[in-house]
Design an enzyme around this catalytic site. Structure first.
Site, PDB file in Angstrom:
ATOM      1  N   LYS A 196       0.855  -1.181   0.000  1.00 25.73           N
ATOM      2  CA  LYS A 196       0.000   0.000   0.000  1.00 25.73           C
ATOM      3  C   LYS A 196       0.891   1.230   0.000  1.00 25.73           C
ATOM      4  O   LYS A 196       1.713   1.416   0.898  1.00 25.73           O
ATOM      5  CB  LYS A 196      -0.879  -0.017   1.242  1.00 25.73           C
ATOM      6  CG  LYS A 196      -1.793   1.182   1.359  1.00 25.73           C
ATOM      7  CD  LYS A 196      -2.750   0.993   2.508  1.00 25.73           C
ATOM      8  CE  LYS A 196      -3.618   2.200   2.715  1.00 25.73           C
ATOM      9  NZ  LYS A 196      -4.486   2.018   3.871  1.00 25.73           N
ATOM     10  N   LYS A 249      -2.248  -1.473  -3.777  1.00 28.14           N
ATOM     11  CA  LYS A 249      -3.118  -0.306  -3.679  1.00 28.14           C
ATOM     12  C   LYS A 249      -2.294   0.960  -3.730  1.00 28.14           C
ATOM     13  O   LYS A 249      -1.285   1.027  -3.026  1.00 28.14           O
ATOM     14  CB  LYS A 249      -3.859  -0.382  -2.349  1.00 28.14           C
ATOM     15  CG  LYS A 249      -4.762   0.772  -2.068  1.00 28.14           C
ATOM     16  CD  LYS A 249      -5.442   0.569  -0.766  1.00 28.14           C
ATOM     17  CE  LYS A 249      -6.176   1.832  -0.418  1.00 28.14           C
ATOM     18  NZ  LYS A 249      -6.424   1.933   0.978  1.00 28.14           N
TER      19      LYS A 249
HETATM   20  C1  PBG Z   1      -7.248   2.797   5.543  1.00 29.80           C
HETATM   21  C2  PBG Z   1      -7.710   2.803   4.148  1.00 29.80           C
HETATM   22  C3  PBG Z   1      -7.575   3.831   3.215  1.00 29.80           C
HETATM   23  C4  PBG Z   1      -8.205   3.376   2.052  1.00 29.80           C
HETATM   24  C5  PBG Z   1      -8.695   2.113   2.309  1.00 29.80           C
HETATM   25  N1  PBG Z   1      -8.363   1.763   3.604  1.00 29.80           N
HETATM   26  C6  PBG Z   1      -7.040   5.191   3.295  1.00 29.80           C
HETATM   27  C7  PBG Z   1      -5.740   5.572   3.756  1.00 29.80           C
HETATM   28  O1  PBG Z   1      -4.796   4.793   3.884  1.00 29.80           O
HETATM   29  O2  PBG Z   1      -5.641   6.771   3.990  1.00 29.80           O
HETATM   30  C8  PBG Z   1      -8.310   4.165   0.778  1.00 29.80           C
HETATM   31  C9  PBG Z   1      -9.375   3.779  -0.137  1.00 29.80           C
HETATM   32  C10 PBG Z   1      -9.640   4.730  -1.221  1.00 29.80           C
HETATM   33  O3  PBG Z   1      -8.982   5.773  -1.404  1.00 29.80           O
HETATM   34  O4  PBG Z   1     -10.584   4.442  -1.961  1.00 29.80           O
HETATM   35  N2  PBG Z   1      -8.224   2.315   6.416  1.00 29.80           N
END
Ligand code: PBG
Length: 323
Positions: A196, A249
């Protein structure tokens, strides 16, 4: 040797032959639709930076789930917004926490819906970080692990089919698998947000769930977008620790990473077509600059082509009509 008499256009002559030689297909079964459930809401409230996407009050989720099932999307990922935030994000492990309530309701009324829960703290903590922080604002890795264990067991007790930890905490997969197995939830699957990135593409999501960090940023736990080899280290650790599914991601700007993971690991690969990727297509389409249906299909297809087996996307509900 290359045969110079070859004419690739022969295989594009009409629809039938194009269909015959098509290499990649997008299917409803590939898609997961995220749902935002807000404990402080009655009914439905739209999210301005994500046209077509809403937060739902607990009583209002039924119609959304019904619609998804009707359209053949049987997989959902739940995000909760708690009644109250606190320093540790304790709503995440309460029996009556928002995610637990949503999961219980969905599994009771719609047992055929496969329910995945996002496992994190940022929507639940007053500071907006993904775990326990000390007085200097530093994220404490190992204290966060024990809270993660409480959270996943509680999600499993509510009926979650799969848990998806998204915090990029070192050792989280091992700790979570152990906790689930100890509590006799060997059947609950584990999808790791293994790779991520610290990305600007999460902007609209942070508005959607009010999870922007109150100080600092997430660069000490989320990955540097410049790094590719490090992705294999992250994914390798999570695979070794027991993740069933490995996720990349965001998706669109990281197709090379999806391809790398697919090649390296004998595990299903997921990707998250995140809020900013969704918002860009929606915004350009609203201005009439691009054809939304064509572009969203092309975007999701590129993820599949890169190697994704599972695509988490806010387009899932609507694109299902065309699949
Ligand atoms: C963290 C989380 C995030 C997303 C999914 N789970 C955001 C982050 O790390 O700030 C992002 C999902 C998206 O942008 O659609 N719980």
């Amino acid at each position: 040797m290359f045969d110079l008499s070859r004419r690739p256009r022969r295989l594009r002559k009409n629809k039938a032959i194009r269909n015959l030689v098509r290499e990649t297909h997008l299917r409803k079964d590939d898609l997961v639709m995220p749902i935002f459930v807000n404990a402080n809401l009655e009914g439905e409230k739209s999210i301005s930076a994500m046209p077509g996407i809403s937060q739902f009050g607990i009583n209002a989720i039924d119609s959304e789930i019904e619609l998804l099932l009707e359209r053949g999307i049987n997989q959902t990922l739940i995000f909760g917004l708690p009644e109250e935030k606190d320093a540790e994000g304790s709503d995440t492990w309460h029996e009556d926490g928002i995610t637990q309530r949503a999961v219980r309701r969905i599994k009771e009324k719609f047992p055929e819906m496969y329910v995945i829960t996002d496992v994190c703290f940022c929507e639940y903590t007053s500071h907006g970080h993904c775990g326990v922080v000390d007085s200097d604002g530093k994220l404490l890795n190992d204290l966060t692990l024990s809270n993660l264990q409480k959270q996943v067991v509680s999600h499993a007790q509510a009926g979650a089919d799969m848990v998806a930890p998204s915090g990029m905490i070192d050792g989280m997969i091992l700790a979570i698998r152990d906790a689930l197995d100890d509590a006799k939830f060997q059947d609950v699957a584990l999808m790791s947000y293994a790779v991520k990135y610290s990305s600007g593409f999460y902007g609209p999501f942070r508005e959607a769930v009010d999870s922007a960090p109150q100080f600092g940023d997430r660069q000490t736990y989320q990955m540097d977008p410049a790094n590719k080899r490090e992705a294999l280290i992250e994914a390798g650790l999570d695979f070794a620790e027991g993740a069933d599914v490995l996720m990349v991601k965001p998706a669109l700007s990281y197709l090379d990473i999806i391809q790398d993971l697919k090649r390296e690991f004998d595990a299903p690969i997921a990707c998250y077509n995140v809020s900013g990727e969704y918002a860009m297509i929606k915004a350009a389409a609203e201005k009439g600059w691009i054809d939304e249906k064509k572009v969203r299909h092309e975007a999701l297809l590129s993820m599949k082509r890169a190697g994704a087996d599972i695509i988490i996307s806010y387009f899932a509900r609507d694109i299902a009509l065309e699949l």
